[in-house]
Design an enzyme around this catalytic site. Structure first.
Site: not given
Ligand SMILES: *Cc1c(COP(=O)(O)O)cnc(C)c1O
Length: 363
Positions: A102, A175, A199
């Site tokens: 990511w 993030d 999530k």
């Protein structure tokens, strides 16, 4: 039907209590006779919902007053773009710390928009004794001047989590898509935090941004108004129609988290769940995990079968036992159990029992 435990990395399972409440009030919310998704985002009822959502989130995360909370479109990747367009202007530079899939996607997007000259990278993962380990660099010794330093606190695909906070002379942009609200953090150490909702917060379609007030005066590029942090803040996250149903569910998740004792309480259970699962992997020569103990994710537990020719059988039998979505990300293979806040400890206990039994029968 016996319980199904869903280990999907995202969109992930939501707390059952939240889903049941949403079902009860699906077509008649707050006695209005209509669904929350059928009313104006500017109605007083919906505005009250958004105020409540923000205040509960602020309370849960102890967000200081000089931070704004934004509810935006575009998920996690939308913010990959937004931090660049909002903070770099024409000639600013940013530093990206990479730890896995990511953070690499974030830097790719940053370079796509700003160009290579404006974006520097330091890879902070190395293999130590065969295990992936994060070493934080001494940022104070760098000569360049950066508008921000970006990192990903939890690599959802790789199962690598950075628990230490980043000591940086520049604002830290993080993030937190797959770790937000799973354990306590000190928000005042960040310039900006973002997270796609799907999530730990709610369904997809929503992202949460927590931004320090002074960050909003950095020179931004001309961009879509709905992706501009200042415009979003000045319009209470309603410059255009927000994803109202996702916002409603997020608000319910925040209330649920508060009702079970907040982040302190969920952090304890998250630690227990991760400990159970890693203990099973470590004590069983049938399984392995390639991440150093200090960086093992508490949210996304990656593991491999030593004999990977048994992968398909493992997944099929797990599914038949009600343990679903354990297949690792297509890029890295193997298995991954995502055990976010909503996963009850019973789900992990059941998974561990299954893994021990499967190892016994196939060794
Ligand atoms: C899921 C995820 C994203 C991407 O989220 P989208 O909403 O699909 O854009 C970004 N970063 C991390 C760490 C993630 O887990």
């Amino acid at each position: 039907m016996s319980a199904i435990y869903n280990f999907c990395a995202g969109p992930a399972m939501l707390p059952q209590a939240v889903m049941q409440k949403a079902q009860r009030e699906f077509i008649d919310w707050n006695g209005l006779g209509v669904s929350v998704m059928e009313i104006s985002h500017r109605s007083k009822e919906f505005i009250a919902l958004t105020k409540q959502a923000e205040s509960t989130l602020r309370e849960l995360m102890a967000i200081p007053d000089n931070y704004h909370v934004l509810f935006m479109h575009g998920g996690g990747r939308g913010q990959f773009t937004n931090v660049v367009t909002n903070f770099l202007g024409d000639n600013g530079r940013a530093l990206y710390l990479t730890t896995g899939q990511w953070s690499r996607s974030a830097i790719q997007e940053a370079r796509r928009i700003a160009g290579d000259q404006q974006i520097d990278e330091i890879n902070i993962v190395e293999t130590v004794n065969g295990l992936q380990q994060v070493t934080l660099p001494d940022l104070h010794s760098l000569d360049n001047d950066y508008r921000y330093v970006h990192y990903c606190a939890n690599e959802t695909v790789d199962g690598i989590e950075v628990f230490d906070s980043i000591d940086s002379p520049w604002p830290v942009v993080a993030d937190l898509s797959s770790t937000i609200m799973s354990h306590n953090i000190d928000v005042s150490r960040f310039g900006l935090i973002y997270a796609g909702a799907q999530k730990n917060i709610g369904p997809s379609g929503l992202s949460i941004v927590i931004v320090r007030d002074d960050m909003l005066s950095l020179p931004s590029l001309v961009q879509s108004s709905i992706m501009d942090y200042k415009i979003t803040k000045d319009n209470d996250s309603m410059f255009n129609t927000p994803p109202t149903y996702a916002w409603y569910l997020a608000a319910e998740v925040f209330e649920w988290l508060k009702s079970i004792g907040g982040i302190d309480a969920v952090e304890k259970v998250n630690q227990q769940k991760a400990d159970l699962l890693y203990a099973c992997i470590d004590s069983n020569p049938f399984y392995k995990n390639g991440v150093a103990k200090v960086n093992r994710s508490r949210m996304n537990v990656t593991f491999q079968l030593v004999d990977d020719s048994l992968d398909a059988k493992f997944l099929a039998q797990a599914e038949a036992a009600g343990l679903v979505a354990l297949k690792g990300h297509r890029i890295v293979g193997g298995m991954r159990a995502s055990i976010y806040n909503a996963m009850p400890i019973e789900g992990v206990q059941k998974l561990v029992a299954f893994m021990n039994e499967f190892a016994k029968q196939n060794s």
